[in-house]
Design an enzyme around this catalytic site. Structure first.
Site, PDB file in Angstrom:
ATOM      1  N   GLU A   1       0.830  -1.215   0.000  1.00 31.04           N
ATOM      2  CA  GLU A   1       0.000   0.000   0.000  1.00 31.04           C
ATOM      3  C   GLU A   1       0.861   1.259   0.000  1.00 31.04           C
ATOM      4  OE1 GLU A   1      -2.859  -0.498   3.213  1.00 31.04           O
ATOM      5  OE2 GLU A   1      -4.151  -1.657   1.900  1.00 31.04           O
TER       6      GLU A   1
ATOM      7  N   GLU B   1      -5.433  -8.327  -1.232  1.00 33.94           N
ATOM      8  CA  GLU B   1      -6.138  -8.165   0.040  1.00 33.94           C
ATOM      9  C   GLU B   1      -7.602  -7.867  -0.235  1.00 33.94           C
ATOM     10  OE1 GLU B   1      -4.721  -5.487   3.075  1.00 33.94           O
ATOM     11  OE2 GLU B   1      -2.642  -5.851   2.514  1.00 33.94           O
TER      12      GLU B   1
HETATM   13  C1  BG6 Z   1      -4.495  -2.885   4.735  1.00 39.44           C
HETATM   14  C2  BG6 Z   1      -3.169  -3.387   5.190  1.00 39.44           C
HETATM   15  O1  BG6 Z   1      -4.530  -1.525   4.972  1.00 39.44           O
HETATM   16  O2  BG6 Z   1      -5.662  -3.333   5.327  1.00 39.44           O
HETATM   17  C3  BG6 Z   1      -3.202  -4.508   6.211  1.00 39.44           C
HETATM   18  O3  BG6 Z   1      -2.299  -3.710   4.150  1.00 39.44           O
HETATM   19  C4  BG6 Z   1      -4.405  -4.311   7.108  1.00 39.44           C
HETATM   20  O4  BG6 Z   1      -2.000  -4.529   6.888  1.00 39.44           O
HETATM   21  C5  BG6 Z   1      -5.663  -4.396   6.267  1.00 39.44           C
HETATM   22  O5  BG6 Z   1      -4.440  -5.189   8.179  1.00 39.44           O
HETATM   23  C6  BG6 Z   1      -6.938  -4.326   7.064  1.00 39.44           C
HETATM   24  O6  BG6 Z   1      -6.914  -3.205   7.894  1.00 39.44           O
HETATM   25  P1  BG6 Z   1      -7.206  -3.306   9.446  1.00 39.44           P
HETATM   26  O7  BG6 Z   1      -7.009  -1.942   9.967  1.00 39.44           O
HETATM   27  O8  BG6 Z   1      -8.604  -3.789   9.558  1.00 39.44           O
HETATM   28  O9  BG6 Z   1      -6.213  -4.290   9.979  1.00 39.44           O
END
Ligand code: BG6
Length: 476
Positions: free
Chosen positions: A179, A372
């Site tokens: 990211e 993701e």
């Molecule tokens: C992304 C990141 O921003 O979202 C992860 O690459 C992160 O590291 C994921 O865990 C989900 O966000 P959160 O804040 O729910 O953990």
């Protein structure tokens, strides 16, 4: 019709959110270790509050996390049981270079990941490796100021040389920076940046971003030199902006917001600073110091594929009165009245995934990789400890359906899909454990209590079936 035969189904994690073992094998301290859970987390990750070491008033969830450092064999066996074709993980920089500026890498750290990658291959799982997922050695922050310093490029280059050489034949898919656009929103976590009072933060952020972009191009070059089989991707926190209304001012605002994110990928994928970015920097009086050769380096070393996280679409309005905010990947946007939201206020928009994929494929004409996607939710185990997470299944089924439409109906070239947090882990945004994403439940709470035992949720068997049918069977 259908997804490619070699579609890379799997799951994703990041070292700092799951490994723990923060002192094991000579590992050094990183920014992600000293980021506390709780009310000060936001100020620390945005570089507003200085936290360069531990204190007694805070809890630091990354130190033990879910202890994957000691349990990775058990976890990878479960990923294998689900039929994963790939496992996205990140390397903790400070396991390989504990301070960051050593000449020689730390053998214990190199060995740890070598064993882990071999364990993946036992199950036919192809590792997909993020070189840095929000982590930066604390020594580099204290001594050099993190990514604001051009010297970081050389330190990162050493890291790349060490890992590309050592893992040749074991890893072929690499992501340079997780990211990368997060540097604008969470600069301490993204790039080890802490701001002194009165500093021009935008100037620092964009100069640091330039260093990361140069480092990313160098990584791409070395990866290809070391092994022509290597495939290198950039990684964006994605989610297209919708205009709040059809008022052209809102439409323009949405375009501007999208460009703020595309900027990074434009450089990494097309190899040059886009005209709109140069104009914006000029307008805002931000001067990027470039070294001779930077432009050629960026041009000659563009990425092979474009990866991204997608949790939600975003909304932009030109009207300051329209300010009902919703949460999202660390940065918030205007609330979309047409969408439902998760318990953490992240709006749920499967069609937005297709829209985002199409926009990126139209723009870059390179293969995409969804690295993701998932639902952070509170899971309540029943008396037998079983979690029936139908809500997670519904979220994922809808997003996979939209993803298939982008491939089958729009012609997007898609390499794979790795759901976020395939095993419960520490939340990056909040530091909580109770914000769970996994197919595998981990017995640990927000205070760090629990047995750390793993158990399968309902979504575990569901995802296994999805993978076995190459995404054809999404039924519960
Ligand atoms: C992304 C990141 O921003 O979202 C992860 O690459 C992160 O590291 C994921 O865990 C989900 O966000 P959160 O804040 O729910 O953990």
């Amino acid at each position: 019709m259908g997804l490619r035969k070699d579609f890379l189904w799997g799951g994703a994690t990041a070292a700092n959110q799951c490994e723990g073992g923060y002192k094991e094998g000579g590992r050094g301290l990183a920014n992600v270790d000293v980021v506390p859970a709780g009310k000060d987390r936001g100020a620390v990750i945005t570089g507003k509050m200085k936290m360069f070491d531990f204190d007694e008033d805070h809890f630091y969830p990354a130190l033990e996390a879910i202890d994957m450092y000691h349990r990775y064999k058990e976890d990878i066996a479960l990923f294998g049981e689900m039929g994963f074709k790939t496992y996205r993980l990140s390397i903790a920089w400070t396991r390989i270079f504990p301070n960051g500026d050593e000449q020689e890498p730390n053998e214990a750290g190199l060995k740890f990941y070598e064993d882990l990658f071999k364990e993946c291959h036992k199950y036919g799982i192809e590792p997909l490796v993020t070189i840095t997922h929000f982590d930066c050695p604390m020594h580099l922050i204290k001594e050099y100021g993190g990514w604001r310093n051009r010297k970081m490029v050389g330190f990162y280059e050493n890291l790349c040389n060490a890992i590309f050489t050592r893992y040749k034949g074991l890893v072929k898919y690499w992501l340079t920076f997780n990211e990368i656009n997060m540097i604008l929103h969470a600069p301490f976590m993204g790039a080890g940046l802490y701001f002194e009072e009165g500093e021009n933060e935008e100037q620092v952020k964009f100069q640091s971003a330039h260093h990361e972009l140069v480092a990313s191009a160098i990584a791409t070059r070395i990866a290809h030199e070391v092994d022509p089989e290597n495939q290198v991707g950039c990684m964006l926190a994605a989610g297209n902006y919708y205009p709040y209304t059809c008022d052209p001012k809102d439409v323009f605002k949405a375009q501007e917001e999208d460009r703020e994110n595309y900027f990074f990928i434009d450089v990494q994928s097309r190899g040059e600073y886009p005209a709109y970015a140069l104009k914006k920097l000029e307008r805002e009086g931000i001067e990027i110091q470039m070294e001779e050769g930077d432009k050629a380096l960026l041009k000659e070393n563009t990425v092979d594929f474009i990866s991204f996280s997608y949790y939600a679409s975003r909304v932009a309005s030109a009207d300051p009165a329209v300010n009902a905010k919703t949460e999202g990947n660390i940065f918030a946007s205007v609330k979309n009245p047409y969408l439902e939201a998760s318990e953490w206020g992240w709006q749920i928009d499967p069609l937005g995934l297709r829209i985002t994929m199409n926009a990126m494929h139209d723009r870059y004409q390179k293969p995409l990789f969804i690295v993701e996607n998932g639902l952070g939710a509170v899971d309540v185990p029943d008396e037998k400890g079983y979690v029936a997470d139908d809500y997670r299944i519904a979220y994922m089924a809808a997003h996979i359906e939209a993803m298939k439409d982008a491939v089958n109906l729009d012609g997007v070239d898609l390499l794979g899909y790795t759901s976020w947090g395939c095993i419960d882990l520490v939340s990056a945004g909040t530091g909580e454990m109770k914000k769970r994403y996994g197919f595998i439940y981990v017995d640990r709470d927000d205070e760090g209590k629990g047995t750390l035992n793993r158990s399968k949720k309902k979504s575990f068997d569901w995802y296994k079936k999805v993978i076995a049918s190459n995404g054809e069977d999404l039924s519960i």
